[in-house]
Design a protein around this motif. Sequence first.
Motif, PDB file in Angstrom:
ATOM      1  N   ALA A  96       0.834  -1.206   0.000  1.00  0.00           N
ATOM      2  CA  ALA A  96       0.000   0.000   0.000  1.00  0.00           C
ATOM      3  C   ALA A  96       0.870   1.258   0.000  1.00  0.00           C
ATOM      4  N   ALA A 111       1.061   4.123  -3.092  1.00  0.00           N
ATOM      5  CA  ALA A 111       0.766   5.525  -2.793  1.00  0.00           C
ATOM      6  C   ALA A 111       1.936   6.425  -3.185  1.00  0.00           C
ATOM      7  N   ALA A 142      -3.048   4.725  -7.970  1.00  0.00           N
ATOM      8  CA  ALA A 142      -3.873   5.174  -6.844  1.00  0.00           C
ATOM      9  C   ALA A 142      -4.956   4.154  -6.517  1.00  0.00           C
ATOM     10  N   ASP A 143      -5.557   3.579  -7.571  1.00  0.00           N
ATOM     11  CA  ASP A 143      -6.571   2.539  -7.351  1.00  0.00           C
ATOM     12  C   ASP A 143      -5.966   1.325  -6.646  1.00  0.00           C
ATOM     13  N   GLU A 168      -5.456   1.895  -2.962  1.00  0.00           N
ATOM     14  CA  GLU A 168      -6.682   1.694  -2.193  1.00  0.00           C
ATOM     15  C   GLU A 168      -6.989   0.207  -2.027  1.00  0.00           C
ATOM     16  N   GLN A 186      -4.823  -1.264   0.567  1.00  0.00           N
ATOM     17  CA  GLN A 186      -5.274  -0.882   1.904  1.00  0.00           C
ATOM     18  C   GLN A 186      -6.362  -1.828   2.385  1.00  0.00           C
TER      19      GLN A 186
END
Length: 323
Positions: A116, A120, A136-137, A140, A143
């Motif tokens: 993660a 990022a 970015a996807d 997420e 995460q």
Amino acid sequence: MKRFVDLSEAEILALAIASEEEDARIYRDFAIRLRPAYPATADAFVAMAEEEHEHRHRLVAMYRKRFGETMPSVTRRDVRGFLERNPIGRSAIRLLDPLRLEAVRGQAAVMEAEAASFYARAADTVRDVDVRALLADLAEAEQGHRALATQLKGGLAAGEAGAAEEATRRRLLLLQVVQPGLAGLIDGSVSTLAPIFAAAFATMSSWETFLVGLAASVGAGISMGLTEALSDDGAITDRGHPWLRGAICGVMTALGGLGHTVPYLIPDFWTATSLAALVVVVELFAIAWIRWRYMATPFGSATVQVVLGGLLVLLAGMVIGSA
């Protein structure tokens, strides 16, 4: 070894693809090795591996769109700042399989936290809009994996499945650690009593008694360790890796004998003997407690069996040494 900030966008995507491939392999390895004892946790790792493969396909498609068919070779080991993946899935878990459930869960949590963070940071680095959006996807998504891995680390919150896995973990702990350790502790604590106290009362010398006790303890540890390791390969009985089990039994056997041997490092014979006798009493009651705690043996029965038997062996050694 490159710094992350020096990577090109092509290298960042190549690194992400290689990382997803490695993580998917590790998760599938976890699942295979945990499946017999922990099916619910194994299913979770299979699902995580499948998602890693889906991430890889998205990354490969983006790489082809931006840079074509030729991809640079970049892995975590080529970039500073990445943690080396703990090979627990390939080595340690084979030795302790399937006892190290918490170690596997903890490793997964670390892997997802790093993934993660990587995505990022990568999303903030690249300039291409499509690549930035994809990274970015994936940040997420990782995460979400991190939350699942943390849940796994804390214990699988899956109702009956989690309770069943906890019961299995306790059963394996009993079979693979407690039983061989207890057998060794009993043998080391009881079988060495007679020769040690016979030598003590025959020689009335602390140092000579210590040497006899050391030899008896080490010898008993080697003998018990080999006997346990060669008695059962664990394939059918679920008793774990034979050499691990043998090591546990051997070490506990040696410690059981050394407990009442070490006091004879005290030069004064009667002080050493008094302390050794006190250690023997503590050892015997500790063994009785372990049998009650882990083996479901009534404490009174365990006390009579272990303490009375041990004291009889102790008296036998003292009588023989005084003859």
